[in-house]
Design a protein around this motif. Sequence first.
Motif, PDB file in Angstrom:
ATOM      1  N   SER A   1       0.465  13.598 -10.156  1.00 53.72           N
ATOM      2  CA  SER A   1       1.201  13.406 -11.427  1.00 53.72           C
ATOM      3  C   SER A   1       1.688  12.019 -11.394  1.00 53.72           C
ATOM      4  CB  SER A   1       1.834  14.499 -11.939  1.00 53.72           C
ATOM      5  OG  SER A   1       1.018  15.818 -12.217  1.00 53.72           O
ATOM      6  N   VAL A   2       2.381  11.937 -10.192  1.00 48.46           N
ATOM      7  CA  VAL A   2       3.308  10.735 -10.068  1.00 48.46           C
ATOM      8  C   VAL A   2       2.406   9.411 -10.181  1.00 48.46           C
ATOM      9  CG1 VAL A   2       4.529   9.156  -8.329  1.00 48.46           C
ATOM     10  CG2 VAL A   2       5.237  11.812  -8.977  1.00 48.46           C
ATOM     11  N   TYR A   3       1.347   9.395  -9.360  1.00 52.61           N
ATOM     12  CA  TYR A   3       0.371   8.409  -9.353  1.00 52.61           C
ATOM     13  C   TYR A   3      -0.263   8.083 -10.698  1.00 52.61           C
ATOM     14  CZ  TYR A   3       1.263   7.514  -4.432  1.00 52.61           C
ATOM     15  OH  TYR A   3       1.641   7.139  -3.136  1.00 52.61           O
TER      16      TYR A   3
ATOM     17  N   LYS B   1       0.772  -1.298  -0.006  1.00 53.21           N
ATOM     18  CA  LYS B   1      -0.069  -0.095   0.027  1.00 53.21           C
ATOM     19  C   LYS B   1       0.711   1.204  -0.173  1.00 53.21           C
ATOM     20  CE  LYS B   1      -3.870   2.395   2.392  1.00 53.21           C
ATOM     21  NZ  LYS B   1      -4.544   2.169   3.771  1.00 53.21           N
ATOM     22  N   LEU B   2       0.622   2.149  -1.086  1.00 55.76           N
ATOM     23  CA  LEU B   2       1.537   3.386  -1.081  1.00 55.76           C
ATOM     24  C   LEU B   2       0.806   4.596  -0.343  1.00 55.76           C
ATOM     25  CD1 LEU B   2       2.409   3.162  -4.957  1.00 55.76           C
ATOM     26  CD2 LEU B   2       3.726   2.247  -3.152  1.00 55.76           C
TER      27      LEU B   2
ATOM     28  N   THR C   1      -4.106   2.932  -2.635  1.00 52.08           N
ATOM     29  CA  THR C   1      -3.585   2.723  -3.763  1.00 52.08           C
ATOM     30  C   THR C   1      -2.448   1.795  -3.368  1.00 52.08           C
ATOM     31  OG1 THR C   1      -3.653   5.026  -4.604  1.00 52.08           O
ATOM     32  CG2 THR C   1      -1.900   3.785  -5.644  1.00 52.08           C
ATOM     33  N   PHE C   2      -2.397   0.617  -4.459  1.00 49.83           N
ATOM     34  CA  PHE C   2      -1.588  -0.394  -4.079  1.00 49.83           C
ATOM     35  C   PHE C   2      -0.686  -0.880  -5.261  1.00 49.83           C
ATOM     36  CE2 PHE C   2      -5.124  -0.851  -1.461  1.00 49.83           C
ATOM     37  CZ  PHE C   2      -4.791  -1.205  -0.427  1.00 49.83           C
ATOM     38  N   VAL C   3       0.421  -1.533  -5.217  1.00 44.66           N
ATOM     39  CA  VAL C   3       1.202  -1.994  -6.176  1.00 44.66           C
ATOM     40  C   VAL C   3       0.458  -2.995  -6.673  1.00 44.66           C
ATOM     41  CG1 VAL C   3       3.511  -2.949  -6.920  1.00 44.66           C
ATOM     42  CG2 VAL C   3       3.450  -1.253  -5.257  1.00 44.66           C
ATOM     43  N   ILE C   4       0.371  -3.101  -7.929  1.00 47.39           N
ATOM     44  CA  ILE C   4      -0.619  -4.066  -8.730  1.00 47.39           C
ATOM     45  C   ILE C   4       0.510  -5.663  -8.610  1.00 47.39           C
ATOM     46  CG2 ILE C   4      -0.999  -4.985 -11.262  1.00 47.39           C
ATOM     47  CD1 ILE C   4      -2.180  -2.445 -11.815  1.00 47.39           C
ATOM     48  N   GLY C   5      -0.445  -6.493  -8.599  1.00 43.92           N
ATOM     49  CA  GLY C   5       0.199  -8.081  -8.609  1.00 43.92           C
ATOM     50  C   GLY C   5      -0.144  -8.918  -7.610  1.00 43.92           C
TER      51      GLY C   5
ATOM     52  N   GLU D   1       1.117   8.640 -13.551  1.00 41.37           N
ATOM     53  CA  GLU D   1       1.892   8.169 -14.500  1.00 41.37           C
ATOM     54  C   GLU D   1       2.023   6.732 -14.009  1.00 41.37           C
ATOM     55  OE1 GLU D   1       4.836   7.596 -17.426  1.00 41.37           O
ATOM     56  OE2 GLU D   1       3.652   9.502 -17.151  1.00 41.37           O
ATOM     57  N   LEU D   2       2.093   6.322 -12.739  1.00 41.33           N
ATOM     58  CA  LEU D   2       2.091   4.832 -12.406  1.00 41.33           C
ATOM     59  C   LEU D   2       0.998   4.099 -12.866  1.00 41.33           C
ATOM     60  CD1 LEU D   2       3.647   5.106  -8.812  1.00 41.33           C
ATOM     61  CD2 LEU D   2       4.922   4.535 -10.932  1.00 41.33           C
ATOM     62  N   LEU D   3      -0.204   4.798 -12.752  1.00 41.40           N
ATOM     63  CA  LEU D   3      -1.434   4.188 -13.124  1.00 41.40           C
ATOM     64  C   LEU D   3      -1.368   3.854 -14.575  1.00 41.40           C
ATOM     65  CD1 LEU D   3      -4.220   3.218 -12.078  1.00 41.40           C
ATOM     66  CD2 LEU D   3      -5.041   5.439 -12.551  1.00 41.40           C
ATOM     67  N   ALA D   4      -0.970   4.914 -15.331  1.00 40.99           N
ATOM     68  CA  ALA D   4      -1.053   4.728 -17.004  1.00 40.99           C
ATOM     69  C   ALA D   4      -0.099   3.801 -17.410  1.00 40.99           C
ATOM     70  CB  ALA D   4      -0.467   6.108 -17.500  1.00 40.99           C
ATOM     71  N   GLN D   5       0.976   3.341 -16.482  1.00 38.86           N
ATOM     72  CA  GLN D   5       2.094   2.325 -16.941  1.00 38.86           C
ATOM     73  C   GLN D   5       1.727   0.949 -16.424  1.00 38.86           C
ATOM     74  OE1 GLN D   5       6.232   2.839 -16.848  1.00 38.86           O
ATOM     75  NE2 GLN D   5       6.053   5.257 -16.882  1.00 38.86           N
ATOM     76  N   GLY D   6       0.646   0.898 -15.636  1.00 39.86           N
ATOM     77  CA  GLY D   6       0.047  -0.333 -15.126  1.00 39.86           C
ATOM     78  C   GLY D   6       0.764  -0.898 -13.988  1.00 39.86           C
ATOM     79  N   TRP D   7       1.421   0.135 -12.962  1.00 39.75           N
ATOM     80  CA  TRP D   7       2.102  -0.336 -12.057  1.00 39.75           C
ATOM     81  C   TRP D   7       1.167  -0.420 -10.581  1.00 39.75           C
ATOM     82  CZ3 TRP D   7       6.318  -3.189 -12.735  1.00 39.75           C
ATOM     83  CH2 TRP D   7       7.219  -2.968 -13.860  1.00 39.75           C
ATOM     84  N   ILE D   8       0.274   0.564 -10.497  1.00 34.93           N
ATOM     85  CA  ILE D   8      -0.619   0.705  -9.297  1.00 34.93           C
ATOM     86  C   ILE D   8      -2.119   0.717  -9.880  1.00 34.93           C
ATOM     87  CG2 ILE D   8       1.175   1.809  -8.311  1.00 34.93           C
ATOM     88  CD1 ILE D   8      -0.586   4.367  -8.912  1.00 34.93           C
ATOM     89  N   GLU D   9      -2.649   0.312  -8.742  1.00 31.43           N
ATOM     90  CA  GLU D   9      -4.329   0.235  -8.832  1.00 31.43           C
ATOM     91  C   GLU D   9      -4.758   1.179  -7.521  1.00 31.43           C
ATOM     92  OE1 GLU D   9      -5.907  -3.470  -9.195  1.00 31.43           O
ATOM     93  OE2 GLU D   9      -4.596  -4.464  -7.509  1.00 31.43           O
ATOM     94  N   SER D  10      -5.896   1.938  -7.747  1.00 25.45           N
ATOM     95  CA  SER D  10      -6.490   2.461  -6.663  1.00 25.45           C
ATOM     96  C   SER D  10      -8.055   2.023  -6.470  1.00 25.45           C
ATOM     97  CB  SER D  10      -6.610   4.043  -7.018  1.00 25.45           C
ATOM     98  OG  SER D  10      -5.197   4.636  -7.089  1.00 25.45           O
ATOM     99  N   PHE D  11      -8.145   1.809  -5.022  1.00 23.42           N
ATOM    100  CA  PHE D  11      -9.798   1.426  -4.568  1.00 23.42           C
ATOM    101  C   PHE D  11     -10.132   2.472  -3.625  1.00 23.42           C
ATOM    102  CE2 PHE D  11      -7.126  -2.383  -5.489  1.00 23.42           C
ATOM    103  CZ  PHE D  11      -7.757  -3.045  -6.177  1.00 23.42           C
ATOM    104  N   PRO D  12     -11.381   3.008  -4.056  1.00 19.66           N
ATOM    105  CA  PRO D  12     -12.098   3.890  -3.159  1.00 19.66           C
ATOM    106  C   PRO D  12     -12.153   3.428  -1.739  1.00 19.66           C
ATOM    107  CG  PRO D  12     -13.451   3.525  -5.131  1.00 19.66           C
ATOM    108  CD  PRO D  12     -12.124   2.574  -5.230  1.00 19.66           C
ATOM    109  N   ASN D  13     -11.759   4.148  -0.966  1.00 14.77           N
ATOM    110  CA  ASN D  13     -11.829   4.005   0.735  1.00 14.77           C
ATOM    111  C   ASN D  13     -10.929   3.190   1.059  1.00 14.77           C
ATOM    112  OD1 ASN D  13     -14.061   5.900   0.787  1.00 14.77           O
ATOM    113  ND2 ASN D  13     -15.520   4.429   0.061  1.00 14.77           N
ATOM    114  N   LYS D  14      -9.887   2.559   0.287  1.00 17.66           N
ATOM    115  CA  LYS D  14      -9.087   1.826   0.588  1.00 17.66           C
ATOM    116  C   LYS D  14      -7.459   1.991   0.521  1.00 17.66           C
ATOM    117  CE  LYS D  14     -11.814  -2.695   0.011  1.00 17.66           C
ATOM    118  NZ  LYS D  14     -11.922  -3.968  -0.607  1.00 17.66           N
TER     119      LYS D  14
END
Length: 493
Positions: free
Chosen positions: A65-67, A45-46, A84-88, A69-82
């Motif tokens: 903007s950092v997040y 969790k970031l 931002t996490f590293v994908i995997g 960029e990470l989201l666009a490149q597929g490294w992270i995913e965000s969940f409402p009320n939870k």
Amino acid sequence: MDSPVEIPYQSFIKIDRNSEVSIYLQIANQLINAIQRGFLPFGTKLPGTRSLSMILNIHRNTAVSVYDELLAQGWIESFPNKGTFVIGKTQDQTLEIKVFEKQHLENYPKQTGFSFKTTNILDNPFEQSHCEYIFNDGIPDIRLTQVDQYSRIYSSILKRKAHKIGQYNQDGSEFFKQHLSKYLNLSRGLPISKNNLLITRSTEMSIYIVSRILLSEGDTVLVGALSYFSVNMIFQKAGVKIESVPIDHEGIDVEEVRKVCRQKKIRMLYLTPHHHYPTTVTLNAQRRLELLQLAEEFGFVILEDDYDYEFHYDKSPILPLASADTNGMVVYIGSFGKSLAPGFRTGFIVAPENLMAEMRKYLGIIDRQGDILMEHVLGELIAEGEINRYLKKSLKVYKERRDYFSLLLQESLGDFMRFEKPSGGLALWLEWQVPVNLMQLAKNCARNNLFIPKTLLYQNKHLSAMRLGFGNLNKEEMEKSVEILSEKVKTMI
């Protein structure tokens, strides 16, 4: 997973505010680096954008903007009320995050994680030096070239013809090949067309392509008893057996070639007949004809390297073996524009069309792009007669340098060595008549600002000789170089 605030982000994210790379990209790239190397495992969790901005002392919009960029490149995913996490796939919760050490993130691996074959055959034989005076094996003086003029031609062609060149062309410029074939026909007696030409980057590249096609492991290649070391390295890497044949004052010993051919199967004979490397002797006309007859009789390839055909002073040079070859036994390689600035030079191969078709396949793999614009420049230098005018002017200078260099050596060291003034080329072959440790001599000269590379030294129990280039030295440089050489020789005798 551990709380995001426990991860010491400041220890591995460093911001250079003077860099041309935007801050958000700097941060994003370093976070990606940390993820890739396991410092931020999958499922970590970031911190939120507000927390990240406070940790790194950046504006919150930059953190957003950092997040992004990470989201666009597929490294992270965000969940409402939870958060931002590293994908995997979520890893074992008991797995500890690696200890953060910035050096682990910045350092590139010191060695591969896989094994591979190594060889010392292709170790770089060339040395470098910061000495003011340098002997080489016969390189032109780039100070004599009209770089500004050639640059203007290049710029002009770029403006006029770049739009016509189109896609990459591994076959090279048809314009250049057409004019080069005519040039070689007139200057070297080669009755060829552009279909017999392959344009390469250098003589060594030409020999590499030829060896890949014509040589197989275990083949026997004949070379001169003293031969060009770079070419021998290429042959050795091809896995062939190299056998040497004596060289005398008229070139390679043809009778020795004949003797070897009667004893075993020879695949190739490598020659530098115009000026043998390193001794500078010219292969006489009669021996050239005899070698052509031997090649036809025993079926071996003659690889003719005319590395400095452009440089001849006292008389017209003997035409290449390839000019008299009627049976397709000779592969001819050379360089064009050697007297020009380094960026304006190129190599070439001349061969029958069936072999040329196969060589183009290899060139298409190792040099698919080529340099069409530069080839257009060289083509125009031929078409406009500029190359002939420049050669005429530069040959006068090099002839004067050869004569003056010979005079200096004779006056200073004539009692200790002997040499024959060559009819062409940019180097002299000196044979010492007194015992001198050449490696020690080179070291002593280097202490006085004169560099003599070990590749110019030839010493065994039968021979003590040096190949010294004069083309790159003006009058004052020659005087100083010979003065240093003479002084060090006399202190060692």
